[in-house]
Scaffold this motif. Sequence first.
Motif, PDB file in Angstrom:
ATOM      1  N   PHE A 268      -5.976 -26.841   4.200  1.00  0.00           N
ATOM      2  CA  PHE A 268      -5.671 -25.894   5.049  1.00  0.00           C
ATOM      3  C   PHE A 268      -4.585 -24.964   4.296  1.00  0.00           C
ATOM      4  N   PHE A 269      -3.569 -25.658   3.797  1.00  0.00           N
ATOM      5  CA  PHE A 269      -2.356 -25.021   2.935  1.00  0.00           C
ATOM      6  C   PHE A 269      -2.894 -24.186   1.710  1.00  0.00           C
ATOM      7  N   GLY A 270      -3.852 -24.877   1.146  1.00  0.00           N
ATOM      8  CA  GLY A 270      -4.564 -23.861  -0.135  1.00  0.00           C
ATOM      9  C   GLY A 270      -5.267 -22.641   0.780  1.00  0.00           C
ATOM     10  N   GLY A 271      -6.072 -22.574   1.749  1.00  0.00           N
ATOM     11  CA  GLY A 271      -6.511 -21.494   2.484  1.00  0.00           C
ATOM     12  C   GLY A 271      -5.363 -20.607   2.834  1.00  0.00           C
ATOM     13  N   LEU A 272      -4.281 -20.866   3.239  1.00  0.00           N
ATOM     14  CA  LEU A 272      -3.049 -20.046   3.579  1.00  0.00           C
ATOM     15  C   LEU A 272      -2.651 -19.317   2.243  1.00  0.00           C
ATOM     16  N   VAL A 273      -2.498 -20.155   1.225  1.00  0.00           N
ATOM     17  CA  VAL A 273      -2.013 -19.616  -0.103  1.00  0.00           C
ATOM     18  C   VAL A 273      -2.902 -18.602  -0.584  1.00  0.00           C
ATOM     19  N   THR A 274      -4.116 -18.649  -0.702  1.00  0.00           N
ATOM     20  CA  THR A 274      -4.982 -17.970  -1.303  1.00  0.00           C
ATOM     21  C   THR A 274      -5.386 -16.572  -0.393  1.00  0.00           C
TER      22      THR A 274
ATOM     23  N   ASN B  18     -12.844   8.971  13.103  1.00  0.00           N
ATOM     24  CA  ASN B  18     -13.352   8.837  11.797  1.00  0.00           C
ATOM     25  C   ASN B  18     -13.551   7.400  11.231  1.00  0.00           C
ATOM     26  N   PHE B  19     -14.617   7.080  10.517  1.00  0.00           N
ATOM     27  CA  PHE B  19     -15.016   5.834  10.219  1.00  0.00           C
ATOM     28  C   PHE B  19     -14.486   5.382   8.920  1.00  0.00           C
ATOM     29  N   SER B  20     -14.054   4.349   8.816  1.00  0.00           N
ATOM     30  CA  SER B  20     -13.865   3.859   7.193  1.00  0.00           C
ATOM     31  C   SER B  20     -13.997   2.331   7.497  1.00  0.00           C
ATOM     32  N   GLY B  21     -14.670   1.701   6.607  1.00  0.00           N
ATOM     33  CA  GLY B  21     -15.120   0.112   6.632  1.00  0.00           C
ATOM     34  C   GLY B  21     -13.987  -0.642   5.872  1.00  0.00           C
ATOM     35  N   TYR B  22     -13.094  -0.030   5.047  1.00  0.00           N
ATOM     36  CA  TYR B  22     -12.320  -0.473   4.217  1.00  0.00           C
ATOM     37  C   TYR B  22     -11.272  -1.673   4.745  1.00  0.00           C
ATOM     38  N   LEU B  23     -10.762  -1.073   6.072  1.00  0.00           N
ATOM     39  CA  LEU B  23      -9.858  -1.951   6.660  1.00  0.00           C
ATOM     40  C   LEU B  23     -10.580  -3.469   7.090  1.00  0.00           C
ATOM     41  N   LEU B  24     -11.834  -3.098   7.532  1.00  0.00           N
ATOM     42  CA  LEU B  24     -12.727  -4.373   8.065  1.00  0.00           C
ATOM     43  C   LEU B  24     -13.029  -5.179   7.032  1.00  0.00           C
ATOM     44  N   LEU B  25     -13.248  -4.494   5.806  1.00  0.00           N
ATOM     45  CA  LEU B  25     -13.555  -5.293   4.370  1.00  0.00           C
ATOM     46  C   LEU B  25     -12.509  -6.115   4.083  1.00  0.00           C
ATOM     47  N   CYS B  26     -11.313  -5.431   4.167  1.00  0.00           N
ATOM     48  CA  CYS B  26     -10.000  -6.182   3.950  1.00  0.00           C
ATOM     49  C   CYS B  26      -9.916  -7.408   4.966  1.00  0.00           C
ATOM     50  N   PHE B  27     -10.220  -7.291   6.066  1.00  0.00           N
ATOM     51  CA  PHE B  27     -10.297  -8.272   6.961  1.00  0.00           C
ATOM     52  C   PHE B  27     -11.164  -9.756   6.427  1.00  0.00           C
ATOM     53  N   PHE B  28     -12.419  -9.263   6.033  1.00  0.00           N
ATOM     54  CA  PHE B  28     -13.460 -10.030   5.543  1.00  0.00           C
ATOM     55  C   PHE B  28     -12.964 -10.914   4.385  1.00  0.00           C
ATOM     56  N   ILE B  29     -12.298 -10.164   3.403  1.00  0.00           N
ATOM     57  CA  ILE B  29     -11.949 -10.606   2.063  1.00  0.00           C
ATOM     58  C   ILE B  29     -10.881 -11.512   2.468  1.00  0.00           C
ATOM     59  N   ILE B  30     -10.080 -11.242   3.203  1.00  0.00           N
ATOM     60  CA  ILE B  30      -8.942 -12.310   3.549  1.00  0.00           C
ATOM     61  C   ILE B  30      -9.476 -13.629   4.189  1.00  0.00           C
ATOM     62  N   ILE B  31     -10.459 -13.402   4.966  1.00  0.00           N
ATOM     63  CA  ILE B  31     -11.071 -14.633   5.557  1.00  0.00           C
ATOM     64  C   ILE B  31     -11.794 -15.171   4.611  1.00  0.00           C
ATOM     65  N   TRP B  32     -12.553 -14.736   3.669  1.00  0.00           N
ATOM     66  CA  TRP B  32     -13.322 -15.314   2.729  1.00  0.00           C
ATOM     67  C   TRP B  32     -12.448 -16.380   1.846  1.00  0.00           C
ATOM     68  N   CYS B  33     -11.284 -15.398   1.661  1.00  0.00           N
ATOM     69  CA  CYS B  33     -10.539 -15.990   0.416  1.00  0.00           C
ATOM     70  C   CYS B  33      -9.954 -17.261   1.081  1.00  0.00           C
ATOM     71  N   CYS B  34      -9.429 -17.226   2.418  1.00  0.00           N
ATOM     72  CA  CYS B  34      -9.001 -18.353   3.027  1.00  0.00           C
ATOM     73  C   CYS B  34     -10.014 -19.460   2.871  1.00  0.00           C
ATOM     74  N   ASP B  35     -11.255 -19.373   3.370  1.00  0.00           N
ATOM     75  CA  ASP B  35     -12.237 -20.371   2.988  1.00  0.00           C
ATOM     76  C   ASP B  35     -12.567 -20.836   1.808  1.00  0.00           C
ATOM     77  N   VAL B  36     -12.537 -19.883   0.804  1.00  0.00           N
ATOM     78  CA  VAL B  36     -12.582 -20.443  -0.575  1.00  0.00           C
ATOM     79  C   VAL B  36     -11.458 -21.309  -1.166  1.00  0.00           C
ATOM     80  N   GLY B  37     -10.331 -20.830  -0.672  1.00  0.00           N
ATOM     81  CA  GLY B  37      -9.310 -21.435  -1.004  1.00  0.00           C
ATOM     82  C   GLY B  37      -9.179 -22.930  -0.496  1.00  0.00           C
ATOM     83  N   ALA B  38      -9.526 -22.837   0.912  1.00  0.00           N
ATOM     84  CA  ALA B  38      -9.572 -24.281   1.597  1.00  0.00           C
ATOM     85  C   ALA B  38     -10.432 -25.251   0.808  1.00  0.00           C
ATOM     86  N   PHE B  39     -11.503 -24.718   0.540  1.00  0.00           N
ATOM     87  CA  PHE B  39     -12.629 -25.529  -0.114  1.00  0.00           C
ATOM     88  C   PHE B  39     -12.188 -25.905  -1.390  1.00  0.00           C
ATOM     89  N   THR B  40     -11.705 -25.205  -2.280  1.00  0.00           N
ATOM     90  CA  THR B  40     -11.319 -25.443  -3.743  1.00  0.00           C
ATOM     91  C   THR B  40     -10.460 -26.737  -3.675  1.00  0.00           C
TER      92      THR B  40
END
Length: 276
Positions: A185-191, A137-159
Motif C-alpha cells: 500500500f505505501f509502495g503504491g503511494l510513493v510511486t 475542446n478535447f484533450s486526453g492528456y489529463l485523463l492519460l495522467c490520471f491513468f498513469i498515476i493509477i497504473w504507477c500505484c498498481d505497479v508500485g504496490a505489486f513491486t
Amino acid sequence: MHNVIVRSISGVVFIILMIACLLFNKFLFAGLVMFIMAGMLSEFYNITMGKTYTFSKVLAILAGITLFALMFAWSCYHIPIRMIGLAIVPLFIIMINSLYVKDKEEYGKFSNIYTGLLYIAVPLALSNLIAFDKAGNFSGYLLLCFFIIIWCCDVGAFTFGITLGRFFPAKLFPSVSPKKTWVGFFGGLVTSVLSAFILCKVGLLKFPLAHSMILALIMSIASVYGDLYESQWKRVYGVKDSGKIIPGHGGLLDRFDSTLMAMPLGALYLAVFDLL
C-alpha cells in the motif's frame, strides 16, 4: 514464465491502444470508454445475476451508454444541460420491464442493475468532464495522467509487496484480499506521488506541484479502495476473475476497478480548487 509473457504482451498492447484512443481524437475516446463501460457492466451483471434477466441487463448497459453519450454531447457540443435528464428514461423502462418478468423468485437481483449503473456507468460518464475543457475542446492528456498515476500505484504496490512483503507481512485487508500488504500500500503511494512529480515537471500535469502531488495521494488511496471493493464482490460470489477479455489479466472490471473511485475523486479535488 508463459503466463508472464502473455500478461506482459497483452498489457502492453492494451496500454498502447488506450493511449492512442485518448490522444488521437474525441470519437476514439468516446468509443473506448463506451466499450469499457459495456464490458464492465456485462461482467458485473454476470457475476451478480448470472444468466437471469438478460433483457434487463441489456437495457441497463444501454442506459449507461446513453448517460455517457449525453455527457459527451454536453461537454463537447454544449447541448442544454437539462437534456442529460433524458438518461433517466432507460431506467424507467427497466423498472417497467421488471413488472412483466414472470419469474419473481430471484427478483431481488434487480437491485444489482442499479448498483452497476451507479458503480460503473456514472464514474465513466464523468470522464467527459476530465477530457473536455469548459470551452468544449478535447484533450486526453489529463485523463492519460490520471491513468498513469493509477497504473504507477498498481505497479508500485505489486513491486513493493513482492519484494518486501516477506519482511513486512502485515496484511492490509485480509478478509477481502489476503495478498495485499501494508508495505505494498505505501509502495503504491510513493510511486504514484513520484509519477505525479515527474508528470508535473515535464508539463503534462499543468497544476502547481503541491496540487499535483496531493491529487496523486488522493487517487492512490481511492484506487486501493476501488480494488478492494471489486474484490469483495468477487469474494461474495466466489469468482476469481471478472472475465477473460484480456489474456493473463482477467476482465475489464479487474483492470479498471481502481479507476472507478480514483478518477471521480481526483476530478472532484481539482474541481473544488477550480483547477478543472
